[in-house]
Design a protein around this motif. Sequence first.
Motif, short mmCIF file in Angstrom:
data_model
loop_
_atom_site.label_atom_id
_atom_site.label_comp_id
_atom_site.label_asym_id
_atom_site.label_seq_id
_atom_site.Cartn_x
_atom_site.Cartn_y
_atom_site.Cartn_z
N PRO A 197 0.82 -1.21 0.00
CA PRO A 197 0.00 0.00 0.00
C PRO A 197 0.86 1.26 0.00
O PRO A 197 1.78 1.39 0.79
CB PRO A 197 -0.79 -0.11 1.31
N GLY A 198 0.57 2.16 -0.93
CA GLY A 198 1.27 3.44 -0.99
C GLY A 198 2.58 3.41 -1.75
O GLY A 198 3.29 4.43 -1.79
N CYS A 199 2.94 2.30 -2.37
CA CYS A 199 4.24 2.18 -3.05
C CYS A 199 4.30 3.13 -4.25
O CYS A 199 3.51 3.04 -5.17
CB CYS A 199 4.46 0.74 -3.51
N ARG A 200 5.27 4.03 -4.22
CA ARG A 200 5.45 4.99 -5.30
C ARG A 200 6.91 5.39 -5.40
O ARG A 200 7.70 5.16 -4.49
CB ARG A 200 4.58 6.24 -5.10
N VAL A 201 7.28 5.99 -6.52
CA VAL A 201 8.65 6.45 -6.72
C VAL A 201 8.84 7.78 -5.99
O VAL A 201 7.88 8.54 -5.81
CB VAL A 201 8.96 6.60 -8.23
N ASP A 202 10.07 8.06 -5.55
CA ASP A 202 10.29 9.31 -4.82
C ASP A 202 11.14 10.31 -5.62
O ASP A 202 11.75 11.21 -5.05
CB ASP A 202 10.88 9.07 -3.43
N VAL A 203 11.16 10.15 -6.94
CA VAL A 203 11.64 11.21 -7.84
C VAL A 203 10.51 11.49 -8.82
O VAL A 203 9.66 10.63 -9.05
CB VAL A 203 12.93 10.82 -8.59
N PRO A 204 10.45 12.68 -9.40
CA PRO A 204 9.33 13.01 -10.29
C PRO A 204 9.22 12.03 -11.46
O PRO A 204 10.21 11.69 -12.11
CB PRO A 204 9.66 14.42 -10.77
N GLY A 205 8.00 11.62 -11.73
CA GLY A 205 7.77 10.65 -12.79
C GLY A 205 8.23 11.13 -14.16
O GLY A 205 8.67 10.33 -14.99
N HIS A 206 8.14 12.43 -14.40
CA HIS A 206 8.51 12.94 -15.73
C HIS A 206 10.01 12.88 -15.98
O HIS A 206 10.45 13.11 -17.11
CB HIS A 206 7.97 14.35 -15.91
N PHE A 308 5.28 -11.09 6.75
CA PHE A 308 5.72 -11.01 5.36
C PHE A 308 6.64 -9.81 5.19
O PHE A 308 6.66 -8.88 5.99
CB PHE A 308 4.51 -10.88 4.42
N HIS A 309 7.43 -9.86 4.11
CA HIS A 309 8.28 -8.72 3.74
C HIS A 309 7.46 -7.74 2.89
O HIS A 309 6.57 -8.16 2.14
CB HIS A 309 9.50 -9.21 2.96
N SER A 310 7.79 -6.48 3.00
CA SER A 310 7.04 -5.47 2.23
C SER A 310 7.13 -5.70 0.73
O SER A 310 6.21 -5.34 -0.02
CB SER A 310 7.56 -4.07 2.58
N ALA A 311 8.24 -6.31 0.26
CA ALA A 311 8.39 -6.57 -1.16
C ALA A 311 7.67 -7.84 -1.61
O ALA A 311 7.71 -8.18 -2.79
CB ALA A 311 9.87 -6.68 -1.52
N ALA A 312 7.04 -8.52 -0.67
CA ALA A 312 6.26 -9.72 -1.00
C ALA A 312 4.89 -9.60 -0.32
O ALA A 312 4.42 -10.52 0.35
CB ALA A 312 6.99 -10.98 -0.55
N TRP A 313 4.27 -8.46 -0.50
CA TRP A 313 2.99 -8.18 0.14
C TRP A 313 1.94 -9.16 -0.38
O TRP A 313 1.76 -9.30 -1.60
CB TRP A 313 2.55 -6.76 -0.17
N PRO A 314 1.25 -9.87 0.51
CA PRO A 314 0.29 -10.89 0.06
C PRO A 314 -0.85 -10.29 -0.77
O PRO A 314 -1.42 -9.25 -0.40
CB PRO A 314 -0.24 -11.48 1.37
N GLU A 315 -1.15 -10.93 -1.88
CA GLU A 315 -2.26 -10.49 -2.72
C GLU A 315 -3.57 -10.57 -1.94
O GLU A 315 -3.86 -11.57 -1.29
CB GLU A 315 -2.35 -11.34 -3.98
N GLY A 316 -4.35 -9.52 -2.03
CA GLY A 316 -5.68 -9.53 -1.41
C GLY A 316 -5.69 -9.39 0.09
O GLY A 316 -6.76 -9.52 0.71
#
Length: 651
Positions: A197-206, A308-316
Amino acid sequence: MVHHLQAQAEPITEHEDAIRDKLRELNVPALLMSIVHMTGDTGVLSRVRAPRMINVVEASAGGEEVLEGGYTRAEAEQVHEELLKAIAAYRARGCTLPELDDSVSAHLYEYMCGHELDQQYLDFIREEIALDGVDRRGLQLETEALKAAAADFPVVIIGAGMGGVLAAIRLDEAGVPCTVIEKNPGIGGTWFENHYPGCRVDVPGHSYSYSFEPNHDWSCHYPLADEIRAYFDRCAQDYDVKRRIRFNTEVEAARFDDASGTWEVTVVDGEGKRDTLVARAVISAVGQLNRPKLPEIPGRDSFKGDLFHSAAWPEGLDLTGKRVAVIGSGASAFQIIPELAGCAAHLTVFQRSPAWMFPNPGYHTPVGEGQKWALRKLPYYSKWYRFWLFYTSTEGVYEQTQADPNWKESRSVSAANDVMREQLTAWIESQVRDPQLLAKVLPTYPPFGKRILQDNGSYLAALQKPNVEVVTSGIEAITETGVRTADGRLHAVDAIACATGFHADRFLFPMAVTGRDGISLNEQWSGTNGRAYLGITVPNFPNLFCIYGPNTNLVVAGSIAHNAESQVNYILRCIRLLLERGKQTLECRQAVHDAYNERVDAVNAATAWGCPQVDNWYKNDQGRVTANLPFRVIEYWQMTKQPDPEDYTFR
C-alpha cells in the motif's frame, strides 16, 4: 534513430480563455523556453529574470507562494501573458517553428541553469534533451560487415526491469540478438514485485522514464508502482522486445568458457526445467534491491499470524480492523505506515532509526490536465521540463552532502549540511506536537547520512493518530502472538509487515557466476564487497556487464533512469569495440579497476552517507560504501560516454 525523438507537438486548437485556465500549474522555466522556440526571439528572457534553484524547505517555508524556479505568482502571470501572445503568433503562421541556431540554444541552456556553462555541460544537455531530434545514445552500425558481426553476437540480459528493458531496446535497435531472462511473470523488476500500500517512486515521474520515450500521461507527479510497471511494460511492447523475454525463468549460473570465449548461462523455469544458453556477452540488470531481507529475530517462524516482507505483500491481504506491526522506518515503511494508519485498529511502528525527510507538498498530487496539455502541445515544453527536474535534483543539494574534514558537529558534516539540518528540523518540529514523539522522530545523524525521504505531511500526521504507537525499544523476539521488546513489553498483533530492506550488498546474488580460469565472482567480491569499474565491468569476467552494479546507486543525483542510460550507452560501445576489432572478448584491466575504486572509496568516505558515525544500507558489514555513486551525474556521463580501449585487454 529512436522515432519518438522526432515527434512534433500536437496542434493547439483551444480558445485563449481555455488555455489561460491551464497555465496556473505549469513550470515557469519550461514555459519561457517554449516561448523562445515558438517566437525565435530571446527578448522575453530580458523581460523576465532567470530562474533560481530553491530547495523544498525554502519553497515550503510559508509566507508568499514560491513556485518552481523561485518565481512569485505575479511573475508567473507575467510569463503567462507572454506565452499567450507567443501562442497566438504561432497559430497564425500555421504552428510552424523558426529554426534556432546554436548560439541561441546555448543561451537557453545558460539561462535555464543560471550561469555560464562549460562545453562539457553543454554537450551533456544537448544529448539529454535532444532539441535537434538526434539520438546520440543508440548504437548505429554503419557497414554491412559490422551489421553481420552484430547479428552473430548473442547477448543474455538478466532482468526485465528498467535496465533490462532499456538494454533490450537498444540491442534490438542495433541488430544485436538478445534474450532477456526474467524470474517474474511480468515486466518491471522492483516495480513488479513491490505493490505494498502506498508504493510509489520518490523522484518526479517525468524524469523517471527513458529520455527517448517520455510519458505525458502520469496520473501523479510521483507515480504509484502499478503505473510505473505499466510504463515499462508498454515500452517493451511498443519497441517489440517482449518477444525476447523468457518469463518465470531464473538464471541459476553463468560460466565463462575460456576455450570458446563465450558464456554458458544455465536457466531454470517455473516448472523446474533447465536450459543452457550460449552468449557472447552477459548483461546483469538485476539491480541492487531485488532480494528481500527478512530480519533475523528469534522466534520469527513461530508467529501464528501473517508475517511477510514489504516486497512480498500478500495479494488480497485486508488489514482493516487488525492489529498490525511494521518493523522498519525506511523508505518502504514511510509509504506503508500512512496507509495502514487509516485502516488498522492499532498500528505499532518498530523504529530503529528515524528518517530525515524533505517537505514535499506535491508528493501525492495528481498531474493536472493543464500540465498534460502543455506536455503534449507546447513546443519543446516537455523536453525543458524534464531537464529542469533533472538539473534541480542533481545540482540543488550536492554540495550540502560533502563533508568538511574540519567540521566537529556529530549531527552534520559541514556548515552547509548543518544549515539543511536546521531547516529540516524546523519543519519536523512544526509538524509534531508531542515532545516525546518529537524526540523519537528527530534524527541525530547528518542529513543524507541515510536515505532522505519525501513527505507531504502524511507520515508525521499518521504517527500522531490515536491508533498508532512508535516503539524505539529494540526487538528481543517474535512470539506466537506478537513482538516482545527489550523493555519486556509484549505487543500483541495480528500481522507483521517487515519493511527491512534488501540484500543490497550482495550483487548478482544468488547466481553462481564463474569467470576466466574458474574464478568465482562471489569469492572475488568476498560476498558483500562488490566492486566494478564504473560499476559496469569486472576484471577476470570478460564480456560481463552490469547495469545498476556496485557503487552506482544515486543519493542526490536525480533519477536512476539517467544512470541506466549512461551504463547502457557504455555497454553498447564496448560491444562496438569488439565488433570493429574482430575480437572475442574484452576484460577490464585490474590496475584500471583498482584505481577507479580507490577514487570511489575516497570520495564516498568524504560524504554524509560515508562518514563513520552513520550506519546505513549503503555500507557493507565492513563499513565500506558499496552501493552509492559519489559523483555528479555529469561526471559519470562523461566517464561512460565512450570506453577507452586502453582500459581493457582484448582477446
